[in-house]
Design an enzyme around this catalytic site. Structure first.
Site, PDB file in Angstrom:
ATOM      1  N   GLY A   1       0.819  -1.197   0.000  1.00 59.67           N
ATOM      2  CA  GLY A   1       0.000   0.000   0.000  1.00 59.67           C
ATOM      3  C   GLY A   1       0.854   1.247   0.000  1.00 59.67           C
ATOM      4  O   GLY A   1       2.052   1.203   0.322  1.00 59.67           O
TER       5      GLY A   1
ATOM      6  N   CYS B   1       6.804   0.292   6.754  1.00 64.39           N
ATOM      7  CA  CYS B   1       6.305   1.389   5.929  1.00 64.39           C
ATOM      8  C   CYS B   1       7.405   1.841   4.985  1.00 64.39           C
ATOM      9  O   CYS B   1       8.564   1.928   5.392  1.00 64.39           O
ATOM     10  CB  CYS B   1       5.884   2.543   6.845  1.00 64.39           C
ATOM     11  SG  CYS B   1       5.256   3.971   5.955  1.00 64.39           S
TER      12      CYS B   1
ATOM     13  N   HIS C   1      -1.968   7.636   7.292  1.00 63.83           N
ATOM     14  CA  HIS C   1      -1.020   8.547   6.619  1.00 63.83           C
ATOM     15  C   HIS C   1      -1.692   9.870   6.263  1.00 63.83           C
ATOM     16  O   HIS C   1      -1.049  10.919   6.272  1.00 63.83           O
ATOM     17  CB  HIS C   1      -0.510   7.917   5.315  1.00 63.83           C
ATOM     18  CG  HIS C   1       0.694   7.031   5.473  1.00 63.83           C
ATOM     19  ND1 HIS C   1       1.920   7.503   5.881  1.00 63.83           N
ATOM     20  CD2 HIS C   1       0.870   5.707   5.264  1.00 63.83           C
ATOM     21  CE1 HIS C   1       2.796   6.507   5.914  1.00 63.83           C
ATOM     22  NE2 HIS C   1       2.185   5.390   5.550  1.00 63.83           N
TER      23      HIS C   1
HETATM   24 NI    NI Z   1       3.089   3.509   5.481  1.00 61.45          NI
END
Ligand code: NI
Length: 170
Positions: A45, A97, A143
């Site tokens: 993602g 991430c 985010h």
């Molecule tokens: Ni992230």
């Protein structure tokens, strides 16, 4: 077009993103850049601020729903996503991430969630899920409110990471 991924502690990652008011060429081209970047760097993602654009848009690999490793990735664009908690019982996943280099950590989040958004045609879309898939929906939507998964880890772990990042920058 591949764009550089914004890296923590860049202040852009802590900003609140603007809703997308209209799906125009700029939005479509942003979606393409996000997808190109995600496919090139690899991941499940990405959120628009990670390529430096403060718009409420994420891409998520919806093949995660099936919980099978051998499935081809299936990336979908979600515009103005909103998370609803369906089961608040805490559930822990190991998260990482693209904007937080060299760290994976266990993060507790609500076990099952729904995500409501618009697709690139402006049609409403609804997905729900749990486990790693549910965590991914929450991680990406976070985010857009300037939150990273390291905002959910223990103070001690976060301090150690911040220290390491400071050292690396010198
Ligand atoms: Ni992230």
């Amino acid at each position: 077009m591949l764009r550089p991924v914004v890296q923590y502690p860049d202040p852009v990652l802590a900003k609140i993103c603007e809703p997308v008011a209209e799906i125009d060429d700029e939005v479509r081209s942003l979606a393409k850049d996000m997808l190109d970047t995600l496919v090139t760097v690899g991941g499940v993602g990405i959120a628009a601020p990670q390529i430096g654009v403060l718009k409420r848009m994420v891409i998520i690999d919806v093949s995660l729903e099936k919980e099978q490793d051998d499935l081809p990735q299936d990336f979908r664009v979600f515009i103005n996503p909103v998370i609803t908690v369906l089961d608040p019982k805490p559930h822990e996943e190991n998260e990482g991430c693209l904007s937080v280099p060299d760290l994976r950590a266990k993060v507790k989040r609500p076990r099952r969630v729904a995500l409501d958004a618009m697709d690139l045609e402006g049609k409403p879309v609804h997905i729900e899920g749990e486990g790693y898939y549910g965590a991914c929906m929450q991680h990406e939507t976070d985010h857009l409110d300037g939150k990273l998964f390291i905002d959910h880890i223990s103070f001690l772990k976060r301090s150690l990471y911040d220290k390491k990042m400071k050292k690396n920058r010198k």
